[in-house]
Design a protein around this motif. Sequence first.
Motif, short mmCIF file in Angstrom:
data_model
loop_
_atom_site.label_atom_id
_atom_site.label_comp_id
_atom_site.label_asym_id
_atom_site.label_seq_id
_atom_site.Cartn_x
_atom_site.Cartn_y
_atom_site.Cartn_z
N ARG A 54 -1.53 -16.65 15.76
CA ARG A 54 -1.57 -18.19 15.75
C ARG A 54 -0.55 -18.76 15.36
O ARG A 54 -0.29 -19.69 16.03
N ALA B 63 1.80 -18.65 18.28
CA ALA B 63 1.42 -19.38 19.47
C ALA B 63 1.37 -20.68 19.23
O ALA B 63 1.78 -21.74 19.96
N GLY C 165 4.83 -22.20 19.93
CA GLY C 165 5.02 -22.12 21.14
C GLY C 165 4.53 -23.41 22.03
O GLY C 165 5.07 -23.81 23.03
N ARG D 165 8.67 -20.15 25.25
CA ARG D 165 9.09 -19.38 26.64
C ARG D 165 9.83 -18.16 26.11
O ARG D 165 9.51 -16.94 26.81
N VAL E 113 6.77 -15.90 25.22
CA VAL E 113 5.68 -15.30 26.34
C VAL E 113 6.65 -14.29 27.04
O VAL E 113 6.36 -13.25 27.39
N LEU F 159 4.47 -11.64 25.67
CA LEU F 159 3.26 -11.71 26.72
C LEU F 159 3.50 -11.02 28.21
O LEU F 159 2.55 -10.44 28.73
N GLU F 160 4.62 -11.36 28.81
CA GLU F 160 4.80 -11.28 30.13
C GLU F 160 4.89 -9.53 30.47
O GLU F 160 4.31 -9.02 31.36
N ARG G 97 -0.30 -11.46 40.41
CA ARG G 97 0.24 -12.23 39.06
C ARG G 97 -0.66 -13.33 38.94
O ARG G 97 -1.12 -13.74 37.74
N GLU H 220 -4.93 -13.61 36.10
CA GLU H 220 -5.29 -14.87 35.09
C GLU H 220 -6.81 -15.23 35.13
O GLU H 220 -7.32 -15.71 34.19
N VAL I 224 -7.87 -12.60 32.27
CA VAL I 224 -6.90 -12.53 31.04
C VAL I 224 -6.93 -13.97 30.55
O VAL I 224 -7.08 -14.11 29.33
N SER I 225 -6.66 -15.05 31.21
CA SER I 225 -6.69 -16.45 30.58
C SER I 225 -7.98 -16.95 30.14
O SER I 225 -7.87 -17.57 29.02
N ALA J 240 -7.73 -15.48 26.57
CA ALA J 240 -6.53 -16.08 25.94
C ALA J 240 -7.11 -17.56 25.37
O ALA J 240 -6.84 -17.98 24.24
N LEU K 265 -7.34 -18.97 21.86
CA LEU K 265 -6.40 -19.99 21.32
C LEU K 265 -7.25 -21.14 20.81
O LEU K 265 -6.85 -21.81 19.87
#
Lengths: 208, 208
Positions: B120, B123, B126, B134, B137, B141-142, B168, B172, B175-176, B179, B183
């Motif tokens: 946390r 994040a 970021g 960036r 990530v 993450l990537e 790609r 999302e 996954v998003s 996330a 978050l």
Amino acid sequence: MAQKQSAPDATRRSERSRRAIYDAALALVVEVGYPKTTIEGIAARAGVGKQTIYRWWASKADVLLEAFLDLGERAARAAGASGRAAYALPDTGDLAADLKLVLRATVDELRDPAFEAPSRALAAEGVVNEEVGRRFVAELLEPSLRLYVDRLRSAQEAGHVRADVDPRIALELFVSPLAQRWLQRTGPLTHEYTDTLVDYALNGLAPR
Amino acid sequence: MAQKQSAPDATRRSERSRRAIYDAALALVVEVGYPKTTIEGIAARAGVGKQTIYRWWASKADVLLEAFLDLGERAARAAGASGRAAYALPDTGDLAADLKLVLRATVDELRDPAFEAPSRALAAEGVVNEEVGRRFVAELLEPSLRLYVDRLRSAQEAGHVRADVDPRIALELFVSPLAQRWLQRTGPLTHEYTDTLVDYALNGLAPR
């Protein structure tokens, strides 16, 4: 000491103070972060006494929350909306088109520099500060998400969304990717992107 | 002044220092936040000279990045994995089952208290600090997201995902939402929830 004022003058003066306080609160949270933003600092920057702030708000979280709601309303007015927040998403009967329209507008809003810095400062604080996070989600984010729930329920009634789908989870398939790209900068925010999310979410990734 | 050491002793000693530095860096970023975490503070807490840190790393971002990668590897070993990060998602031929398995494990990891606080803190930084965002990530993450891209491409070759889907973006959809719930605490993180996301994403919200 104070000159006697007519009621409209007093109203105008307090409207100016309120706006100055909102602006000071948003500027400070961007410059020094949420933890170091104080009622005293907001008062000094706005050029008012701190009692003026305590007369209207109980805490800095309350000031920032209202400053944010006001920012959203001003942006909506600038964009030609009625001056009040929207209470429903468009419902033309074409779910994909309605969602694409709203998500494109959200992309434009997220890319607006006036929103960007204070939104990031508050979102970042919410990630590490559970109380702030829960409060801002409940009062700023969830009311917008309820509009998607309502639109998806209407689509279920029209037979355009499966009846067994939970709308509160379903909306996350297109809202959360946009949120993550904005929060974590995991990819570009474009209208083409949000159009694609809507198509994938409605039609699914598996062949039909 | 220093006693002569055999090579294995020196290796053990530097391994202990490295671990102490990782632990100090993760603890500090949780306690005082990223901006106030310094190489000097990490050195003092780890009980090493700051030159020891500068010998191995160029910046606090480098220390934290490695501390984080190490934390992930230790967690993977504790969970019975091979001791190295996974280089591919499971591919049993059943895409839904494979994705559900991996997302359930991700839910467990996100709810692990050892991960929670430092994740946390990083994040949140970021969100407001583009350079840090960036970098983390790109490096943390990537690489995980690439594993989903590979699994989805394999599913496309098997005819289980439409050929015109961009993997790609597609990842999302499941996954998003996870996330964002993590978050912003917008809803509970459960295995039932991630199973539902996979079903909605693969089958779509519209009737088939």
